[in-house]
Design a protein around this motif. Structure first.
Motif, mmCIF file in Angstrom:
data_model
loop_
_atom_site.group_PDB
_atom_site.id
_atom_site.type_symbol
_atom_site.label_atom_id
_atom_site.label_comp_id
_atom_site.label_asym_id
_atom_site.label_seq_id
_atom_site.Cartn_x
_atom_site.Cartn_y
_atom_site.Cartn_z
ATOM 1 N N ARG A 211 -0.833 -26.101 3.648
ATOM 2 C CA ARG A 211 -1.498 -26.794 2.550
ATOM 3 C C ARG A 211 -1.481 -28.293 2.709
ATOM 4 N NH1 ARG A 211 -0.567 -24.149 -3.221
ATOM 5 N NH2 ARG A 211 -0.935 -22.017 -2.557
ATOM 6 N N SER A 212 -0.376 -28.787 3.247
ATOM 7 C CA SER A 212 -0.240 -30.243 3.291
ATOM 8 C C SER A 212 -1.277 -30.855 4.243
ATOM 9 C CB SER A 212 1.171 -30.623 3.721
ATOM 10 O OG SER A 212 1.403 -30.110 5.015
ATOM 11 N N ASP A 213 -1.884 -30.029 5.072
ATOM 12 C CA ASP A 213 -2.900 -30.552 5.988
ATOM 13 C C ASP A 213 -4.299 -30.570 5.379
ATOM 14 O OD1 ASP A 213 -1.176 -31.089 8.039
ATOM 15 O OD2 ASP A 213 -1.347 -29.076 8.916
ATOM 16 N N VAL A 214 -4.463 -29.902 4.269
ATOM 17 C CA VAL A 214 -5.777 -29.865 3.621
ATOM 18 C C VAL A 214 -5.681 -30.668 2.328
ATOM 19 C CG1 VAL A 214 -7.695 -28.390 2.927
ATOM 20 C CG2 VAL A 214 -5.958 -27.500 4.496
ATOM 21 N N VAL A 215 -6.413 -31.772 2.300
ATOM 22 C CA VAL A 215 -6.318 -32.670 1.145
ATOM 23 C C VAL A 215 -7.335 -32.243 0.100
ATOM 24 C CG1 VAL A 215 -6.514 -35.063 0.385
ATOM 25 C CG2 VAL A 215 -5.623 -34.539 2.686
ATOM 26 N N LEU A 216 -6.846 -31.647 -0.975
ATOM 27 C CA LEU A 216 -7.734 -31.189 -2.041
ATOM 28 C C LEU A 216 -7.169 -31.650 -3.375
ATOM 29 C CD1 LEU A 216 -8.460 -27.484 -0.975
ATOM 30 C CD2 LEU A 216 -9.899 -29.493 -0.638
ATOM 31 N N LEU A 376 -8.055 -39.449 6.050
ATOM 32 C CA LEU A 376 -7.995 -40.352 7.215
ATOM 33 C C LEU A 376 -6.550 -40.501 7.701
ATOM 34 C CD1 LEU A 376 -10.588 -43.014 6.026
ATOM 35 C CD2 LEU A 376 -10.755 -41.652 8.147
ATOM 36 N N GLU A 377 -5.633 -40.713 6.761
ATOM 37 C CA GLU A 377 -4.207 -40.829 7.115
ATOM 38 C C GLU A 377 -3.758 -39.594 7.892
ATOM 39 O OE1 GLU A 377 -2.282 -43.353 6.504
ATOM 40 O OE2 GLU A 377 -2.692 -44.255 4.532
ATOM 41 N N ARG A 378 -4.200 -38.458 7.380
ATOM 42 C CA ARG A 378 -3.800 -37.194 7.994
ATOM 43 C C ARG A 378 -4.251 -37.131 9.464
ATOM 44 N NH1 ARG A 378 -3.636 -33.907 10.791
ATOM 45 N NH2 ARG A 378 -3.887 -31.654 10.847
ATOM 46 N N TYR A 379 -5.485 -37.560 9.725
ATOM 47 C CA TYR A 379 -5.983 -37.443 11.097
ATOM 48 C C TYR A 379 -5.558 -38.595 11.994
ATOM 49 C CZ TYR A 379 -8.362 -33.267 9.697
ATOM 50 O OH TYR A 379 -8.606 -32.007 9.244
ATOM 51 N N LEU A 380 -5.185 -39.723 11.373
ATOM 52 C CA LEU A 380 -4.713 -40.860 12.176
ATOM 53 C C LEU A 380 -3.206 -40.775 12.428
ATOM 54 C CD1 LEU A 380 -6.795 -43.692 10.439
ATOM 55 C CD2 LEU A 380 -7.032 -42.924 12.829
#
Ligand code: ADP
Ligand code: MG
Length: 442
Positions: A211-216, A376-380
């Motif tokens: 879940r923490s990887d999907v920002v909803l 963006l934070e997640r992918y950077l």
């Protein structure tokens, strides 16, 4: 699960069929008939010399009787039963030994499949004829088979007519014993698709995702918890109160906002609590009744249907079958949650939404500025970068999570070894967002 013919110990004649490859228009009709007749004669001759051609001949030979004396007992099997009967038959073959084996359709070798289980993998026949010697399964010799055709599969037993009742008994016993085996699909992640027109279920690896990887928005997660996760966790209380433990949930929103990713993360968190059924579109379109027919033995089960609006468009013929199957769930099963995703619910047949087939509709919006920043934070996170994330979040109004992921991917490709900069992201974002028209739902 692999799907291949067993190459060990082929029996009977080689599988090279008599084929006349000359184009048919060059053969006058009468000659064609004569050739065909000849082919049958040759087949018959091979049968006598080499091995069996069809199941009845195989049975006749195994039972030491004439072809015309053989009677067949047929019991049709659901897809799940076919697997269980295969497992049971494999055990009987192991226990008693067999005097002869043949594949379906005159193939000399049977088809074996393998099934991943908790402790390794198990092989079972999916298409086979087996003869057991006298004094093993019964005092008389017995021939059992698993047959498959385009639509269905069945357990068959062959006997000479005098033993018909005994063979029926054996067929019923094998089916009953198979029914008592533990269901190899229950509590597993199962891929449901079609093979020919038959429903096929295969154990597949569990979904991953966190879940923490999907920002909803929090609301989306709490709605999913309420309508999916809690239904499983509160099943006993609901049932005790006489309340339904079935649910339909429609997760909808523009393409690329993370619906499928959310469903994967949710399913990953339910491993061990429910069977997870990944329902391919052809199943929804053509064999949804078969799938829902199996759910009683898979429950608690989460049935996932991705991109439901593509499968079941407004007024589509399949929609009716789907609705009937879903209505059937309510009366026949407990603990079945159907989770469908859709890009555009206005494309869905209104009947789906009207009659409380889906108890909840959860909307996943485009990410707002804060969410874009978080994505963006997640992918950077694991990339060397010097980026003013809030600035890029401001500059990417209208972008989806998938767009932002692609933006970062592209930046990595363009930057080569250099750290990712705000300027690079800004430039790429400008190109992308101008060239990708918004509001076009595919
Ligand atoms: N909200 C999000 N948070 C993190 N990543 C996302 C988000 N939305 C989309 N993505 C990324 O884009 C990919 C494609 O999104 P997907 O889940 O297939 O969207 P949808 O099913 O809504 O069309 C995801 O696998 C994920 O990598
Ligand atoms: Mg999707």
């Amino acid at each position: 699960m692999s799907n291949h013919r067993d190459t060990r110990a082929p029996r009977g004649r080689p599988s090279t069929p008599a084929v006349f490859s000359a184009p048919s228009e060059q053969i006058p009709n009468q000659v064609g008939l004569a050739l065909s007749h000849l082919a049958h004669l040759i087949d018959g001759a091979l049968d006598i010399r080499g091995g069996p051609v069809d199941a009845r001949s195989f049975a006749a030979r195994s039972l030491g009787a004439g072809r015309e004396e053989i009677v067949v007992d047929v019991r049709s099997l659901s897809p799940l039963d076919a697997v269980l009967v295969g497992i049971r038959l494999a055990a009987l073959m192991e226990e008693h030994g067999v005097v002869g084996v043949m594949g379906g359709d005159g193939e000399p070798t049977p088809m074996w499949l393998s099934l991943d289980t908790d402790d390794g993998s198990e092989r079972y026949p999916a298409e086979i004829y087996v003869s057991f010697a006298a004094g093993t399964l019964s005092t008389e010799p017995v021939v059992l088979g698993i047959e498959r055709d385009w639509n269905s599969q069945s357990l068959v037993g062959f006997s000479v007519s005098a033993n018909g009742a005994r063979v029926r008994e054996i067929v019923n016993t094998v089916a009953a014993e198979a029914g008592e085996l533990s269901n190899p699909f229950r509590m597993r992640t199962v891929l449901a698709d079609l093979e020919n027109n038959r429903l096929r279920m295969r154990v597949t690896s569990n979904l991953d995702g966190d879940r923490s990887d999907v920002v909803l928005p929090d609301r989306v997660w709490s709605d999913l918890d309420r309508h999916v996760v809690s239904v499983f966790r509160s099943q006993a209380r609901l049932a005790a109160a006489g309340l339904s433990t079935n649910r339909g949930v429609l997760l909808h929103g523009p393409p690329g906002v993370g619906k499928s990713a959310a469903v994967r993360a949710l399913a990953a968190s339910l491993v061990g609590e429910a069977s997870i059924i990944l329902c391919q579109s052809d199943v929804v379109m053509r064999r949804i009744d078969s799938l829902y027919g199996e759910l009683g033995r898979l429950a608690p089960a989460l049935v996932i249907i991705d991109d439901f609006d593509r499968i079941a468009p407004r007024g589509g013929e399949q929609m009716r079958d789907f609705l009937i199957a879903m209505d059937g769930v309510a009366s026949r099963h407990q603990g079945v949650v159907t989770l469908a995703t859709a890009n555009n619910i206005s494309q869905l047949d209104p009947a789906v939404r009207r009659a409380a087939r889906f108890d909840a509709e959860i909307e996943v919006p485009l990410p707002d500025r804060a969410a874009r920043g978080a994505i963006l934070e997640r992918y950077l996170r694991d990339i060397e970068s010097v980026v003013d994330v809030p600035a890029i979040a401001r500059a990417t109004e209208g972008a989806t999570g998938a767009d932002l992921r692609d933006l970062v991917t592209e930046a990595v490709l363009v930057a080569a070894d250099a750290p990712i900069s705000t300027e690079l992201l800004r430039t790429l974002a400008r190109e992308r967002i101008i060239t990708v028209p918004r509001g076009v739902y595919l």
